[in-house]
Motif scaffolding. Structure first.
Motif, PDB file in Angstrom:
ATOM      1  N   ILE A 197       0.810  -1.143   0.112  1.00 14.59           N
ATOM      2  CA  ILE A 197      -0.016  -0.055  -0.133  1.00 14.59           C
ATOM      3  C   ILE A 197       0.779   1.586  -0.158  1.00 14.59           C
ATOM      4  CG2 ILE A 197      -1.701   1.058   2.081  1.00 14.59           C
ATOM      5  CD1 ILE A 197      -2.741  -1.219   0.312  1.00 14.59           C
ATOM      6  N   GLN A 198       2.304   1.458   0.500  1.00 18.94           N
ATOM      7  CA  GLN A 198       2.849   2.170   1.042  1.00 18.94           C
ATOM      8  C   GLN A 198       3.279   2.751  -0.657  1.00 18.94           C
ATOM      9  OE1 GLN A 198       4.228   4.759   3.735  1.00 18.94           O
ATOM     10  NE2 GLN A 198       3.667   5.527   1.630  1.00 18.94           N
ATOM     11  N   LYS A 199       3.218   1.454  -1.311  1.00 26.16           N
ATOM     12  CA  LYS A 199       4.527   1.894  -2.506  1.00 26.16           C
ATOM     13  C   LYS A 199       3.374   2.313  -3.186  1.00 26.16           C
ATOM     14  CE  LYS A 199       6.990  -0.613  -6.052  1.00 26.16           C
ATOM     15  NZ  LYS A 199       7.145  -2.301  -6.501  1.00 26.16           N
ATOM     16  N   MET A 200       1.952   2.187  -3.476  1.00 34.27           N
ATOM     17  CA  MET A 200       1.182   2.741  -4.174  1.00 34.27           C
ATOM     18  C   MET A 200       0.684   3.818  -3.723  1.00 34.27           C
ATOM     19  SD  MET A 200      -1.638  -0.215  -4.218  1.00 34.27           S
ATOM     20  CE  MET A 200      -3.458   0.365  -5.241  1.00 34.27           C
ATOM     21  N   LEU A 201       0.934   4.151  -2.684  1.00 30.40           N
ATOM     22  CA  LEU A 201       0.790   6.265  -2.072  1.00 30.40           C
ATOM     23  C   LEU A 201       2.278   6.918  -2.826  1.00 30.40           C
ATOM     24  CD1 LEU A 201      -0.695   5.048   1.414  1.00 30.40           C
ATOM     25  CD2 LEU A 201      -2.059   5.755  -0.510  1.00 30.40           C
ATOM     26  N   ASN A 202       2.753   6.550  -2.291  1.00 30.37           N
ATOM     27  CA  ASN A 202       4.454   7.054  -3.188  1.00 30.37           C
ATOM     28  C   ASN A 202       3.917   7.065  -4.212  1.00 30.37           C
ATOM     29  OD1 ASN A 202       5.876   6.630  -0.803  1.00 30.37           O
ATOM     30  ND2 ASN A 202       6.585   4.865  -1.349  1.00 30.37           N
ATOM     31  N   THR A 203       3.786   7.117  -5.209  1.00 30.35           N
ATOM     32  CA  THR A 203       3.396   7.622  -6.906  1.00 30.35           C
ATOM     33  C   THR A 203       1.944   8.674  -6.784  1.00 30.35           C
ATOM     34  OG1 THR A 203       1.140   5.509  -7.194  1.00 30.35           O
ATOM     35  CG2 THR A 203       3.212   5.199  -7.590  1.00 30.35           C
ATOM     36  N   VAL A 204       1.015   8.178  -5.999  1.00 29.88           N
ATOM     37  CA  VAL A 204       0.352   9.786  -6.183  1.00 29.88           C
ATOM     38  C   VAL A 204       0.778  10.621  -5.264  1.00 29.88           C
ATOM     39  CG1 VAL A 204      -1.696   7.866  -6.523  1.00 29.88           C
ATOM     40  CG2 VAL A 204      -1.146   9.011  -4.025  1.00 29.88           C
TER      41      VAL A 204
ATOM     42  N   HIS B 260      -8.668   7.009  -0.310  1.00 27.82           N
ATOM     43  CA  HIS B 260      -9.437   7.308  -1.613  1.00 27.82           C
ATOM     44  C   HIS B 260      -8.081   8.247  -2.440  1.00 27.82           C
ATOM     45  CE1 HIS B 260     -13.109   6.004   0.761  1.00 27.82           C
ATOM     46  NE2 HIS B 260     -12.431   6.513   1.532  1.00 27.82           N
ATOM     47  N   PHE B 261      -7.899   6.966  -3.647  1.00 25.28           N
ATOM     48  CA  PHE B 261      -7.353   7.985  -4.398  1.00 25.28           C
ATOM     49  C   PHE B 261      -7.733   7.230  -6.450  1.00 25.28           C
ATOM     50  CE2 PHE B 261      -4.756   4.666  -2.039  1.00 25.28           C
ATOM     51  CZ  PHE B 261      -3.848   4.060  -3.362  1.00 25.28           C
ATOM     52  N   VAL B 262      -6.805   8.006  -6.454  1.00 21.81           N
ATOM     53  CA  VAL B 262      -6.994   7.078  -8.491  1.00 21.81           C
ATOM     54  C   VAL B 262      -6.138   7.294  -8.736  1.00 21.81           C
ATOM     55  CG1 VAL B 262      -7.785   7.428 -10.520  1.00 21.81           C
ATOM     56  CG2 VAL B 262      -9.184   8.554  -8.558  1.00 21.81           C
ATOM     57  N   ASP B 263      -5.195   6.078  -9.649  1.00 21.65           N
ATOM     58  CA  ASP B 263      -4.000   5.712  -9.930  1.00 21.65           C
ATOM     59  C   ASP B 263      -4.043   6.233 -11.264  1.00 21.65           C
ATOM     60  OD1 ASP B 263      -4.972   3.748 -10.818  1.00 21.65           O
ATOM     61  OD2 ASP B 263      -4.622   2.018 -10.233  1.00 21.65           O
ATOM     62  N   SER B 264      -2.370   5.946 -11.924  1.00 22.91           N
ATOM     63  CA  SER B 264      -2.093   6.268 -13.373  1.00 22.91           C
ATOM     64  C   SER B 264      -2.839   5.736 -14.714  1.00 22.91           C
ATOM     65  CB  SER B 264      -0.346   6.307 -13.201  1.00 22.91           C
ATOM     66  OG  SER B 264      -0.466   5.327 -13.025  1.00 22.91           O
TER      67      SER B 264
ATOM     68  N   LYS C 240       0.967  11.150   9.100  1.00 24.38           N
ATOM     69  CA  LYS C 240       2.169  10.801   8.985  1.00 24.38           C
ATOM     70  C   LYS C 240       2.958   9.744   9.192  1.00 24.38           C
ATOM     71  CE  LYS C 240       5.989  14.306  10.954  1.00 24.38           C
ATOM     72  NZ  LYS C 240       6.579  14.660  12.328  1.00 24.38           N
ATOM     73  N   ASP C 241       2.326   8.680   9.373  1.00 21.56           N
ATOM     74  CA  ASP C 241       3.506   7.304   9.366  1.00 21.56           C
ATOM     75  C   ASP C 241       3.087   6.761   8.338  1.00 21.56           C
ATOM     76  OD1 ASP C 241       4.210   4.784  10.654  1.00 21.56           O
ATOM     77  OD2 ASP C 241       1.779   4.255  10.233  1.00 21.56           O
ATOM     78  N   TRP C 242       2.342   7.305   7.730  1.00 21.07           N
ATOM     79  CA  TRP C 242       1.772   6.934   6.021  1.00 21.07           C
ATOM     80  C   TRP C 242       2.501   7.795   5.161  1.00 21.07           C
ATOM     81  CZ3 TRP C 242      -0.047   2.221   4.100  1.00 21.07           C
ATOM     82  CH2 TRP C 242      -0.302   1.125   4.954  1.00 21.07           C
ATOM     83  N   ASN C 243       3.391   9.238   5.571  1.00 18.01           N
ATOM     84  CA  ASN C 243       4.286   9.550   4.996  1.00 18.01           C
ATOM     85  C   ASN C 243       3.035  10.729   3.710  1.00 18.01           C
ATOM     86  OD1 ASN C 243       5.921  11.301   4.289  1.00 18.01           O
ATOM     87  ND2 ASN C 243       6.887   9.583   2.389  1.00 18.01           N
ATOM     88  N   ILE C 244       1.736  10.904   3.983  1.00 15.27           N
ATOM     89  CA  ILE C 244       1.358  11.313   3.026  1.00 15.27           C
ATOM     90  C   ILE C 244       0.261  12.541   3.677  1.00 15.27           C
ATOM     91  CG2 ILE C 244       0.178   9.626   2.160  1.00 15.27           C
ATOM     92  CD1 ILE C 244      -2.021   8.859   3.702  1.00 15.27           C
ATOM     93  N   GLU C 245       1.141  13.196   5.036  1.00 18.16           N
ATOM     94  CA  GLU C 245       0.528  14.378   5.839  1.00 18.16           C
ATOM     95  C   GLU C 245       0.396  15.463   4.952  1.00 18.16           C
ATOM     96  OE1 GLU C 245       4.849  14.339   6.547  1.00 18.16           O
ATOM     97  OE2 GLU C 245       3.403  12.625   6.442  1.00 18.16           O
ATOM     98  N   MET C 246       1.196  15.767   3.887  1.00 20.90           N
ATOM     99  CA  MET C 246       1.177  16.823   2.613  1.00 20.90           C
ATOM    100  C   MET C 246       0.444  16.193   1.619  1.00 20.90           C
ATOM    101  SD  MET C 246       2.711  18.789   4.690  1.00 20.90           S
ATOM    102  CE  MET C 246       3.343  19.382   6.030  1.00 20.90           C
TER     103      MET C 246
END
Length: 652
Positions: free
Chosen positions: A158-165, A189-193, A225-231
């Motif tokens: 999941i973290q690898k997917m979140l790094n791409t959005v 919730h997000f949409v990938d490439s 912050k734990d998932w590195n998506i706070e920004m």
């Protein structure tokens, strides 16, 4: 005169042989011995007769009637025997692996919410031994550790997917377990490439007291912050609790300091439409509490006697109603959120059977709104994209306006009370719902103009339409600026801040030659040309994408056909390169917290009374892991109807 002797002897020798060797001359005669020929014929006949006799004792060849023989070919092995060899690439060698079995079993434990001692069941191990004798028995402690390992691997995926959005949307809600522990679920919730929408539970953690808005915000921010998506958070969808207002405001202020929010946070705080609709229905039902009480008592009265139940069954047959009418009736009261929206519809079904004087209502048409509410409630239950809400909301508003004009005081007071709640939460322009509708090629601005005429007065409708236009333009301009910045080539180097690289071999060789000959400060011709093309792309062509999209006619879909709005944008992303990214971000925003609330039903099954000793970390692992691997295997969560208030009575 006599012939020479030698010739006589040669002729005599030839006469004693069965055949005469053919001479080179064509006139030579071949002589065959008749007795020897007859003997050979008799021997051949004997062999044929022996073969016929032995055929009765020889195993007959089976006819190749099966279609499987198409995948086999006949070959001759080293012993000169004919054998059949598989010619298909589907059949492959397979090796049993206990390691792989343990991994899949851990997935099964989490997805199907099974206890850890399931692997110690006797018949489970008998079944696995029958399937493969090499299966090794697993203990409950081992499968518990396997679940932890699977959770860690799933988290990395999941973290690898979140790094791409670049942007994600968050929904969150609170729940209290049988342990009297407050849990907070955080859903992303997000949409990938590839324009595929994703929904995953990031955390199911306990929140210690005090349960104030500031403390809940700290727990939420720690999770992000734990998932590195706070920004990367673009929107936050919550219900209408006051503590959630504090959480949304503090998180929005934090992100605004970093200038990470679109439109300075105007779209950040999203109120759950399902929760608003629930409040609306609750207010409407409060006007007919006496009627609902009489209906529920009628259910008990009918179900208490077999004779009454038989008479009720006959009435349902005469009116051609479904047999589960009693379960519909008992839905009236005590249900949560979207299920509460079905109460009006259930009441309408029941009142078609019961006489008017039995329920003491002057006019049972009060529940005509229920049909529209039911349609909206069903649309909220499947995690829909944001483009599907406006077309249902304005129909509900139209139904409320119609009922509010009725002469009956009961109906009018009920509709007015529901309208008051509707105008309070949905009267002002809900920007995300409006923008989602515009991003649907079937609706665009046409649905905005049509629906706003129903929701607002004529003067207000024009103003609200203009507000949507202005917000749309401002948001699109922000995407243009982001796209322009990503394509700017830094002077003094060959790197770019973002975007695609030029991979032509000749360009690379030319650039390396210029660098080696004249140093790093001089650009090659290909680099200068690439910078020029990118500047044209970000200034001239991009500006007309939004105008082109809105000026084109709406997409007319076939009647009854399903329409994939994200699939449409995927097909047209080359035409609308920037607008397609903006559409994907808007459509991925959840308008309800149903996705988060559905985790509570899973949490209730995991933390049941018989498993109430589970630690909070283990609960987090089981709930999140079940969600991740359900999507990993492409499984859909089954709808389990669990409500103590529903009475199921079988009708004949």
């Amino acid at each position: 005169m006599s012939l020479p002797r030698s010739n006589d002897m040669e002729f005599q020798a030839s006469a004693d042989t069965s055949t005469l060797k053919k001479a080179p001359n064509s006139d030579d005669v071949i002589v065959v011995n008749d007795e020897e020929e007859n003997l050979n014929d008799e021997e051949n006949n004997d062999e044929v007769n022996n073969d016929e006799d032995n055929a009765h004792y020889t195993k007959k060849k089976r006819k190749k009637t099966s279609t499987a023989w198409v995948h086999f070919r006949t070959i001759t092995n080293a012993d000169q025997n004919e054998v059949h060899q598989c010619s298909s690439s589907i059949v492959k060698n397979w090796k049993f692996s206990n390691v792989r079995m343990r991994e899949v079993i851990s997935h099964m434990i989490m997805v199907h919410e099974l206890p850890f001692n399931f692997v110690e069941y006797e018949l489970f191990n008998v079944m696995m031994k029958e399937a493969n004798p090499e299966f090794e028995k697993i203990s409950r402690a081992s499968v518990r550790q396997d679940c932890v390992s699977s959770y860690k691997l799933g988290k990395k995926r999941i973290q690898k997917m979140l790094n791409t959005v670049n942007r994600v949307s968050i929904t969150t809600d609170m729940w209290t377990s049988v342990q009297n522990i407050h849990y907070m679920v955080v859903t992303c919730h997000f949409v990938d490439s590839d324009f595929d929408i994703h929904k995953c539970i990031l955390s199911f953690v306990d929140v210690p007291p005090p349960y104030s808005g500031v403390h809940i915000y700290d727990c939420l921010f720690k999770c992000l912050k734990d998932w590195n998506i706070e920004m990367k958070v673009a929107t936050l969808t919550v219900d209408n609790a006051k503590t959630n207002d504090v959480v949304a405001r503090k998180l929005m202020d934090n992100l605004n300091l970093q200038k990470k929010l679109p439109l300075d946070g105007k779209l950040f705080h999203v109120r759950c439409c399902a929760h608003i609709l629930n409040l609306l229905v609750q207010d409407g039902l409060s006007e007919i509490q006496d009627i609902i009480h009489n209906v529920r008592e009628s259910v008990k009265h009918v179900g208490a006697s077999p004779g009454r139940l038989h008479l009720f069954s006959e009435l349902t047959k005469q009116l051609q109603l479904k047999k589960d009418i009693l379960s519909w009736m008992s839905v009236l009261g005590g249900m949560q959120h979207t299920q509460c929206c079905l109460r009006l519809w259930s009441l309408k079904k029941f009142l078609r059977i019961m006489p008017i004087e039995k329920v003491h209502t002057p006019n049972y048409q009060v529940v005509m709104i229920g049909k529209n509410v039911k349609m909206f409630a069903h649309s909220c239950s499947e995690y829909p994209t944001s483009n599907l809400f406006l077309i249902e909301l304005y129909v509900i508003k139209d139904a409320l306006d119609t009922v509010a004009l009725e002469e009956n005081d009961c109906m009018r007071s009920m509709a007015c009370k529901m309208k008051e709640k509707f105008d309070k939460y949905l009267g002002s322009t809900n920007l995300l719902i409006s923008l989602g509708a515009v991003m649907d090629p079937r609706y665009k601005m046409e649905l905005i103009k049509l629906s706003f005429k129903t929701i607002y007065s004529p003067e207000e409708a024009k103003e609200e339409v203009q507000v949507v236009n202005d917000i749309l333009e401002d948001l699109f301009n922000e995407y243009i600026e982001a796209h322009t910045e990503s394509n700017v080539v830094r002077t003094g180097g060959a790197t770019t801040r973002s975007g695609s690289e030029i991979r032509a071999g000749s360009s690379k060789s030319s650039s390396s030659f210029m660098t080696s000959r004249f140093g790093d400060g001089l650009k090659s011709g290909s680099a200068m040309y690439a910078q020029h093309i990118k500047s044209l792309d970000t200034v001239e062509r991009v500006k007309s994408e939004l105008a082109t999209y809105l000026e084109e006619g709406v997409y007319i879909c076939e009647t009854g056909a399903t329409f994939d709005v994200l699939g449409w944008w995927k097909e047209n992303r080359l035409k609308y390169r920037i607008l397609s990214k903006m559409a994907a971000d808007i459509l991925s925003v959840p308008i309800t917290t149903v996705a988060s609330e559905s985790a509570f039903s899973a949490g209730g099954r995991v933390v049941e009374p018989h498993r109430s000793c589970l630690g909070t970390e283990m609960v987090d692992m089981l709930v999140c892991g079940a969600d991740w691997y359900r999507h990993y295997y492409g499984l859909h969560k089954k709808k389990i109807k669990e409500n103590d208030d529903i009475t199921y009575i079988e009708l004949e």
